[in-house]
Enzyme design. Sequence first.
Site, PDB file in Angstrom:
ATOM      1  N   CYS A  72      -2.065  11.421   3.713  1.00 51.92           N
ATOM      2  CA  CYS A  72      -3.101  10.479   4.118  1.00 51.92           C
ATOM      3  C   CYS A  72      -3.478  10.801   5.564  1.00 51.92           C
ATOM      4  O   CYS A  72      -2.660  10.679   6.473  1.00 51.92           O
ATOM      5  CB  CYS A  72      -2.533   9.062   3.990  1.00 51.92           C
ATOM      6  SG  CYS A  72      -3.707   7.819   4.459  1.00 51.92           S
TER       7      CYS A  72
ATOM      8  N   CYS B 210      -0.480   1.258   3.382  1.00 54.40           N
ATOM      9  CA  CYS B 210      -1.910   0.983   3.576  1.00 54.40           C
ATOM     10  C   CYS B 210      -2.119  -0.177   4.522  1.00 54.40           C
ATOM     11  O   CYS B 210      -1.552  -1.241   4.326  1.00 54.40           O
ATOM     12  CB  CYS B 210      -2.508   0.528   2.254  1.00 54.40           C
ATOM     13  SG  CYS B 210      -3.404   1.763   1.428  1.00 54.40           S
TER      14      CYS B 210
ATOM     15  N   HIS C 122     -13.565  -4.261  -2.308  1.00 55.43           N
ATOM     16  CA  HIS C 122     -12.822  -5.459  -1.852  1.00 55.43           C
ATOM     17  C   HIS C 122     -13.447  -6.808  -2.177  1.00 55.43           C
ATOM     18  O   HIS C 122     -12.803  -7.843  -1.946  1.00 55.43           O
ATOM     19  CB  HIS C 122     -12.547  -5.415  -0.340  1.00 55.43           C
ATOM     20  CG  HIS C 122     -11.947  -4.131   0.124  1.00 55.43           C
ATOM     21  ND1 HIS C 122     -10.894  -3.528  -0.514  1.00 55.43           N
ATOM     22  CD2 HIS C 122     -12.271  -3.311   1.155  1.00 55.43           C
ATOM     23  CE1 HIS C 122     -10.586  -2.404   0.106  1.00 55.43           C
ATOM     24  NE2 HIS C 122     -11.405  -2.242   1.114  1.00 55.43           N
TER      25      HIS C 122
ATOM     26  N   CYS D 104     -13.118  -4.332   9.578  1.00 54.76           N
ATOM     27  CA  CYS D 104     -12.857  -5.084   8.344  1.00 54.76           C
ATOM     28  C   CYS D 104     -11.765  -6.115   8.647  1.00 54.76           C
ATOM     29  O   CYS D 104     -10.821  -5.833   9.390  1.00 54.76           O
ATOM     30  CB  CYS D 104     -12.430  -4.139   7.223  1.00 54.76           C
ATOM     31  SG  CYS D 104     -13.714  -2.923   6.866  1.00 54.76           S
TER      32      CYS D 104
ATOM     33  N   CYS E  90     -11.121   2.239  14.745  1.00 51.39           N
ATOM     34  CA  CYS E  90     -12.285   2.178  13.861  1.00 51.39           C
ATOM     35  C   CYS E  90     -13.218   1.093  14.377  1.00 51.39           C
ATOM     36  O   CYS E  90     -12.780   0.026  14.790  1.00 51.39           O
ATOM     37  CB  CYS E  90     -11.860   1.861  12.431  1.00 51.39           C
ATOM     38  SG  CYS E  90     -13.268   1.832  11.289  1.00 51.39           S
TER      39      CYS E  90
ATOM     40  N   SER F 252     -12.405   8.402   1.486  1.00 49.55           N
ATOM     41  CA  SER F 252     -12.541   6.958   1.272  1.00 49.55           C
ATOM     42  C   SER F 252     -13.486   6.380   2.320  1.00 49.55           C
ATOM     43  O   SER F 252     -13.340   6.628   3.512  1.00 49.55           O
ATOM     44  CB  SER F 252     -11.161   6.300   1.406  1.00 49.55           C
ATOM     45  OG  SER F 252     -11.272   4.897   1.311  1.00 49.55           O
TER      46      SER F 252
ATOM     47  N   CYS G 250      -7.815  -5.383   8.174  1.00 53.14           N
ATOM     48  CA  CYS G 250      -7.336  -4.026   8.455  1.00 53.14           C
ATOM     49  C   CYS G 250      -6.794  -3.920   9.879  1.00 53.14           C
ATOM     50  O   CYS G 250      -7.506  -4.223  10.841  1.00 53.14           O
ATOM     51  CB  CYS G 250      -8.481  -3.033   8.256  1.00 53.14           C
ATOM     52  SG  CYS G 250      -8.042  -1.367   8.771  1.00 53.14           S
TER      53      CYS G 250
ATOM     54  N   GLU H 183      -2.155   8.246  13.146  1.00 52.09           N
ATOM     55  CA  GLU H 183      -1.044   8.419  12.236  1.00 52.09           C
ATOM     56  C   GLU H 183      -1.433   9.193  10.995  1.00 52.09           C
ATOM     57  O   GLU H 183      -2.570   9.118  10.540  1.00 52.09           O
ATOM     58  CB  GLU H 183      -0.498   7.045  11.849  1.00 52.09           C
ATOM     59  CG  GLU H 183      -0.055   6.298  13.087  1.00 52.09           C
ATOM     60  CD  GLU H 183       0.479   4.926  12.808  1.00 52.09           C
ATOM     61  OE1 GLU H 183       0.768   4.635  11.633  1.00 52.09           O
ATOM     62  OE2 GLU H 183       0.607   4.156  13.757  1.00 52.09           O
TER      63      GLU H 183
HETATM   64  N1  SAH Z   1     -12.133   3.573   6.564  1.00 51.32           N
HETATM   65  C1  SAH Z   1     -11.990   4.023   5.248  1.00 51.32           C
HETATM   66  C2  SAH Z   1     -10.690   4.755   4.998  1.00 51.32           C
HETATM   67  C3  SAH Z   1      -9.434   4.176   5.561  1.00 51.32           C
HETATM   68  S1  SAH Z   1      -8.830   2.709   4.883  1.00 51.32           S
HETATM   69  C4  SAH Z   1     -12.171   2.876   4.290  1.00 51.32           C
HETATM   70  O1  SAH Z   1     -12.228   1.741   4.711  1.00 51.32           O
HETATM   71  O2  SAH Z   1     -12.279   3.174   3.099  1.00 51.32           O
HETATM   72  C5  SAH Z   1      -8.020   3.091   3.355  1.00 51.32           C
HETATM   73  C6  SAH Z   1      -7.953   1.876   2.427  1.00 51.32           C
HETATM   74  O3  SAH Z   1      -6.954   0.897   2.840  1.00 51.32           O
HETATM   75  C7  SAH Z   1      -9.267   1.131   2.390  1.00 51.32           C
HETATM   76  O4  SAH Z   1      -9.625   0.808   1.069  1.00 51.32           O
HETATM   77  C8  SAH Z   1      -8.938  -0.110   3.201  1.00 51.32           C
HETATM   78  O5  SAH Z   1      -9.818  -1.148   2.954  1.00 51.32           O
HETATM   79  C9  SAH Z   1      -7.528  -0.403   2.791  1.00 51.32           C
HETATM   80  N2  SAH Z   1      -6.824  -1.327   3.686  1.00 51.32           N
HETATM   81  C10 SAH Z   1      -7.074  -1.583   4.984  1.00 51.32           C
HETATM   82  N3  SAH Z   1      -6.206  -2.492   5.472  1.00 51.32           N
HETATM   83  C11 SAH Z   1      -5.380  -2.823   4.450  1.00 51.32           C
HETATM   84  C12 SAH Z   1      -4.253  -3.703   4.336  1.00 51.32           C
HETATM   85  N4  SAH Z   1      -3.799  -4.387   5.375  1.00 51.32           N
HETATM   86  N5  SAH Z   1      -3.641  -3.770   3.136  1.00 51.32           N
HETATM   87  C13 SAH Z   1      -4.063  -3.042   2.085  1.00 51.32           C
HETATM   88  N6  SAH Z   1      -5.118  -2.190   2.143  1.00 51.32           N
HETATM   89  C14 SAH Z   1      -5.767  -2.081   3.309  1.00 51.32           C
HETATM   90 FE1  SF4 Z   2     -12.304   0.900   9.441  1.00 51.46          FE
HETATM   91 FE2  SF4 Z   2     -11.599   1.354   6.882  1.00 51.46          FE
HETATM   92 FE3  SF4 Z   2     -10.175  -0.332   8.451  1.00 51.46          FE
HETATM   93 FE4  SF4 Z   2     -12.609  -1.031   7.632  1.00 51.46          FE
HETATM   94  S1  SF4 Z   2     -10.788  -0.671   6.313  1.00 51.46           S
HETATM   95  S2  SF4 Z   2     -11.783  -1.270   9.719  1.00 51.46           S
HETATM   96  S3  SF4 Z   2     -13.666   0.939   7.670  1.00 51.46           S
HETATM   97  S4  SF4 Z   2     -10.396   1.864   8.729  1.00 51.46           S
END
Ligand code: SAH
Ligand code: SF4
Length: 381
Positions: A108, A344, A225, A119, A115, A201, A122, A95
């Site tokens: 974005c 996000c 985080h 995390c 991935c 990022s 996510c 996306e």
């Molecule tokens: N993988 C990279 C870039 C993509 S994520 C990274 O982790 O930085 C972009 C941002 O969105 C990151 O800071 C991630 O931690 C955050 N993110 C992921 N899932 C989220 C959620 N459910 N709510 C808010 N932010 C989230």
């Molecule tokens: Fe991957 Fe970023 Fe999501 Fe972590 S927050 S699982 S590094 S996309």
Amino acid sequence: MNDVAKTNLLGLTQPQMETFFESIGEKRFRAGQVMKWIHHFGVDDFDAMTNVGKALREKLKACAEIRGPEVVSQDISSDGTRKWVVRVASGSCVETVYIPQNGRGTLCVSSQAGCALDCSFCSTGKQGFNSDLTSAEIIGQVWVANKSFGTVPAKSDRAVTNVVMMGMGEPLLNFDNVVAAMNIMMDDLGYGISKRKVTLSTSGVAPMIDKLAEVTDVALALSLHAPNDELRNKLVPINKKYPLAVVLDACRRYIGGLGEKRSLTVEYTLLKDVNDQPEHAEQLATLLKDFPCKINLIPFNPFPHSGYERPSNNAIRRFQDLLHHAGFNVTVRTTRGDDIDAACGQLVGQVMDRTRRSERYIAVRQLNGEAEAPRPAVSRT
Ligand code: SAH
Ligand code: SF4
């Protein structure tokens, strides 16, 4: 010559394009002409390139192509946010989200289908990992977005003014393709976006931050985080490999590197009762003391069965105020496009998971008695 052997010119940087033209016995200056057609005008047909002679156009048709990712769907939110689901060569979908705000248009962009880093909060991570995107598939997202606003007559009229590598995937784990695509974003023959307006990022792949410092000056965002290793180990598992001290040192080297000043933003997703308490804000202020960065708070964007909640507005404001009083420049990311699942953490695409993590995730949910609701194709900013 069949299609498989054709070179996709969309993902070539200027030096690569020059090498390509030399390799077919043509002059290097053709690179600039063709790049402008592709990126300034959104052209994918060699016959539209009126300053390229017919013979060369025929030669190009035989050995090259300009192939963007296939657009599966495009949604426009009531707030002007746009989201595309694009299919990449591996068959997975990723996306891309466009966010218009205050005269800017931020795109974005995704770097991987799924991935591998998992995390805990996510939704992309919950999809598992399928594939790295090629440079053509990464820059192709910018190309698709600009084209959707009509023919692009001049650089200044472009819809996309800023790019954040904050879509699906961990950009530093697809290093070469991401760097090539960012170079095309910043090249005047590409999208002419200044390096301050291209942000990568990362969840903190420390050695790759040092490698990035050697090849580019883009703005860096670190997904922190948590203010201590114990909590960060749970939320961002790669922290077990590269703990806070290691990652922050790498960031310090990145922003302190030679050349013009680089910028760093610390991203902090606020999870109710997990990392949003006053003591977390205080620890964070201590951890980042004397660290030249902005802090961007991201209220958690829920997705089904995540197990997390978004904190109340009061809790978010309290957290922000504490950091403010400690002297930090703190912003709270407003949620955009959530009516089209473009906020996000809501980006999931349709990843053909090779890690089988999504199967395990679904199995756990079924064990917990949770029905598996079909998910629409969605993504994250
Ligand atoms: N993988 C990279 C870039 C993509 S994520 C990274 O982790 O930085 C972009 C941002 O969105 C990151 O800071 C991630 O931690 C955050 N993110 C992921 N899932 C989220 C959620 N459910 N709510 C808010 N932010 C989230
Ligand atoms: Fe991957 Fe970023 Fe999501 Fe972590 S927050 S699982 S590094 S996309």
